[in-house]
Design a protein around this motif. Structure first.
Motif, PDB file in Angstrom:
ATOM      1  N   ARG A 179       0.878  -1.317  -0.009  1.00 35.16           N
ATOM      2  CA  ARG A 179      -0.176  -0.105   0.006  1.00 35.16           C
ATOM      3  C   ARG A 179       0.836   1.230  -0.030  1.00 35.16           C
ATOM      4  O   ARG A 179       1.652   1.454   0.742  1.00 35.16           O
ATOM      5  CB  ARG A 179      -0.821   0.016   1.265  1.00 35.16           C
ATOM      6  CG  ARG A 179      -1.854   1.136   0.976  1.00 35.16           C
ATOM      7  CD  ARG A 179      -2.895   1.465   2.347  1.00 35.16           C
ATOM      8  NE  ARG A 179      -3.619   2.410   2.654  1.00 35.16           N
ATOM      9  CZ  ARG A 179      -3.387   3.818   2.330  1.00 35.16           C
ATOM     10  NH1 ARG A 179      -2.168   4.021   2.672  1.00 35.16           N
ATOM     11  NH2 ARG A 179      -4.341   4.618   2.199  1.00 35.16           N
TER      12      ARG A 179
ATOM     13  N   VAL B 157       1.051   5.521  -1.639  1.00 39.26           N
ATOM     14  CA  VAL B 157       0.325   6.217  -2.117  1.00 39.26           C
ATOM     15  C   VAL B 157       1.118   7.024  -3.439  1.00 39.26           C
ATOM     16  O   VAL B 157       2.224   7.564  -3.437  1.00 39.26           O
ATOM     17  CB  VAL B 157      -0.073   7.784  -0.986  1.00 39.26           C
ATOM     18  CG1 VAL B 157      -0.790   8.671  -1.587  1.00 39.26           C
ATOM     19  CG2 VAL B 157      -0.374   7.144   0.057  1.00 39.26           C
TER      20      VAL B 157
ATOM     21  N   ARG C  72      -2.121  14.846  -1.942  1.00 41.05           N
ATOM     22  CA  ARG C  72      -1.508  13.533  -1.304  1.00 41.05           C
ATOM     23  C   ARG C  72      -2.283  12.969  -0.164  1.00 41.05           C
ATOM     24  O   ARG C  72      -2.540  11.680  -0.194  1.00 41.05           O
ATOM     25  CB  ARG C  72      -0.072  13.929  -1.082  1.00 41.05           C
ATOM     26  CG  ARG C  72       0.443  12.428  -0.962  1.00 41.05           C
ATOM     27  CD  ARG C  72       2.107  12.638  -0.435  1.00 41.05           C
ATOM     28  NE  ARG C  72       2.624  11.360  -0.358  1.00 41.05           N
ATOM     29  CZ  ARG C  72       2.660  10.244   0.537  1.00 41.05           C
ATOM     30  NH1 ARG C  72       1.582  10.455   1.676  1.00 41.05           N
ATOM     31  NH2 ARG C  72       2.953   9.010   0.514  1.00 41.05           N
TER      32      ARG C  72
ATOM     33  N   THR D  76      -5.435  11.777  -1.438  1.00 38.83           N
ATOM     34  CA  THR D  76      -5.254  10.362  -2.319  1.00 38.83           C
ATOM     35  C   THR D  76      -5.079   9.269  -1.300  1.00 38.83           C
ATOM     36  O   THR D  76      -5.465   8.156  -1.416  1.00 38.83           O
ATOM     37  CB  THR D  76      -4.141  10.427  -3.090  1.00 38.83           C
ATOM     38  OG1 THR D  76      -4.377  11.758  -3.950  1.00 38.83           O
ATOM     39  CG2 THR D  76      -3.757   9.242  -3.808  1.00 38.83           C
ATOM     40  N   ASP D  77      -4.296   9.530  -0.246  1.00 38.63           N
ATOM     41  CA  ASP D  77      -4.017   8.476   1.014  1.00 38.63           C
ATOM     42  C   ASP D  77      -5.226   8.267   1.495  1.00 38.63           C
ATOM     43  O   ASP D  77      -5.428   6.897   2.011  1.00 38.63           O
ATOM     44  CB  ASP D  77      -3.348   9.228   1.966  1.00 38.63           C
ATOM     45  CG  ASP D  77      -2.627   8.248   3.096  1.00 38.63           C
ATOM     46  OD1 ASP D  77      -2.939   7.032   2.851  1.00 38.63           O
ATOM     47  OD2 ASP D  77      -1.912   8.603   3.979  1.00 38.63           O
ATOM     48  N   SER D  78      -6.212   8.698   1.591  1.00 36.30           N
ATOM     49  CA  SER D  78      -7.617   8.590   2.465  1.00 36.30           C
ATOM     50  C   SER D  78      -8.358   7.754   1.506  1.00 36.30           C
ATOM     51  O   SER D  78      -9.228   7.048   2.054  1.00 36.30           O
ATOM     52  CB  SER D  78      -8.417   9.843   2.581  1.00 36.30           C
ATOM     53  OG  SER D  78      -8.888  10.495   1.278  1.00 36.30           O
TER      54      SER D  78
ATOM     55  N   THR E 199      -6.895   5.304  -1.036  1.00 36.00           N
ATOM     56  CA  THR E 199      -6.011   4.328  -1.442  1.00 36.00           C
ATOM     57  C   THR E 199      -6.346   2.921  -0.585  1.00 36.00           C
ATOM     58  O   THR E 199      -6.096   3.031   0.739  1.00 36.00           O
ATOM     59  CB  THR E 199      -4.727   4.716  -1.279  1.00 36.00           C
ATOM     60  OG1 THR E 199      -4.203   5.778  -2.196  1.00 36.00           O
ATOM     61  CG2 THR E 199      -3.545   3.498  -1.953  1.00 36.00           C
TER      62      THR E 199
END
Length: 352
Positions: free
Chosen positions: A142, A144, A172, A175-177, A179
């Motif tokens: 995992r 990002v 970013r 996007t992390d939230s 992924t």
């Protein structure tokens, strides 16, 4: 992340992955959805794709892996051959770092790419983006992954209105939230495909987008305005002269210094690149130089370059004293000249 947000993020990921399973682009470096890719091919493609289009990279990637099919063969390659094979892709430090990283994988990791994002980031030339891309796409970690396409999709999805580059930390984090823990590599590639094919810079095709109902930019009525980009400043103009010194149907080529713009590349000789036209300053030899009427223009990242072209003949007995190599005119395509020098060579052959 609260439960509602977690549910929304999972829904976004699920919809996007379901869309990707059907609509994934067929690319020479990509495996089928759900299958981890070869780290060498992921790494190579991601480096090639920096500041370069998929259409331009695809045939070059195919030719490259036919010549150097794995990291061991690239590590053993002659660096000048690698630089010549890279010609035309630009940002030539990338090619030098490819060789350095390949040799580091062989020397320090027994020829096997490390699988973690942190370890990948220690390899020469692998910045945060490339390390995350290889970790996610090749090893299923995992990570990002945010390229220009993902940046655009996420800025619209979350209606992030701060202008770039200041918006990048928020993009970013967003996007992390979303992924997912599983299939992070497919998720990253799905986001890239979405940005390339539907969520385009102009006229996004929102009616076909699998996550349109969650898109705050679309809900606000003007997704195309996002991400907000800082106005471009005018680039300075520089001038130079490229020298075409010929002897017996051979052309003088030189190798540029290892450090600096186009470092280590085979090139036509050139004088200084200055604020005003330098004439024949920096000519590679004393000769009866003739300036052509033709000009060659080329844009670099930080400046635009206007080049005059100068031609001369070298007497046969003088050539041994001139530093460089003499290359057959009819085989210049094999010299691997960077684009600016290839343009100049074409103009020289046309107008001299």
């Amino acid at each position: 992340m609260d439960a509602k947000r977690s549910s929304t993020a999972a829904t976004i990921a699920d919809r996007l992955l379901a869309w990707y399973d059907v609509h994934a682009r067929a690319l020479p470096w990509r495996y089928q959805p759900g299958i981890a890719a070869d780290p060498y091919r992921v790494w190579l493609s991601e480096v090639m794709l920096q500041q370069t289009t998929v259409a331009a990279v695809a045939p070059r990637f195919t030719a490259w892996v036919a010549r150097w099919p794995d990291v061991a063969s690239l590590a053993a390659a002659d660096e000048s051959a690698v630089m010549a094979a890279w010609a035309g892709l630009g940002y030539y430090a990338r090619a030098r770092n490819l060789v350095k990283a390949a040799r580091a994988v062989v020397a320090d990791h027994d020829g096997v790419f490390p699988s973690s994002e942190a370890a990948l980031a220690t390899l020469p030339g692998l910045g945060a983006y490339t390390a995350a891309a290889v970790a996610a796409m090749a090893f299923g970690e995992r990570a990002v992954v945010v390229d220009a396409n993902v940046e655009r999709v996420v800025a619209r999805l979350f209606a992030i209105a701060a202008p770039l580059p200041a918006a990048r930390p928020a993009i970013r984090a967003a996007t992390d939230s979303i992924t997912p823990a599983l299939r992070a590599g497919d998720f990253a590639q799905a986001m890239m495909d979405l940005g390339s094919g539907l969520c385009t810079t102009r006229k996004p095709r929102c009616l076909l987008c699998p996550i349109a109902e969650d898109c705050r930019g679309r809900a606000a009525g003007d997704p195309e305005r996002l991400p907000v980009k800082r106005a471009k400043l005018p680039k300075p103009q520089r001038h130079g002269t490229i020298f075409w010194l010929e002897n017996d149907n051979r052309i003088l080529l030189v190798t540029r210094p290892a450090k600096g713009l186009l470092g280590g590349m085979r090139a036509l000789p050139t004088g200084p690149w200055a604020d005003t036209p330098p004439g024949i300053d920096g000519a590679p030899a004393a000769a009866d130089w003739r300036m052509l009427d033709a000009h060659v223009s080329h844009g670099f990242t930080h400046f635009d370059l206007e080049l005059r072209l100068a031609v001369a003949q070298a007497a046969g007995h003088e050539t041994a004293a001139i530093e460089g190599e003499w290359w057959p005119v009819d085989d210049l395509a094999a010299a691997g000249l960077p684009t600016v020098f290839a343009k100049a060579a074409d103009a020289m052959r046309r107008d001299r």
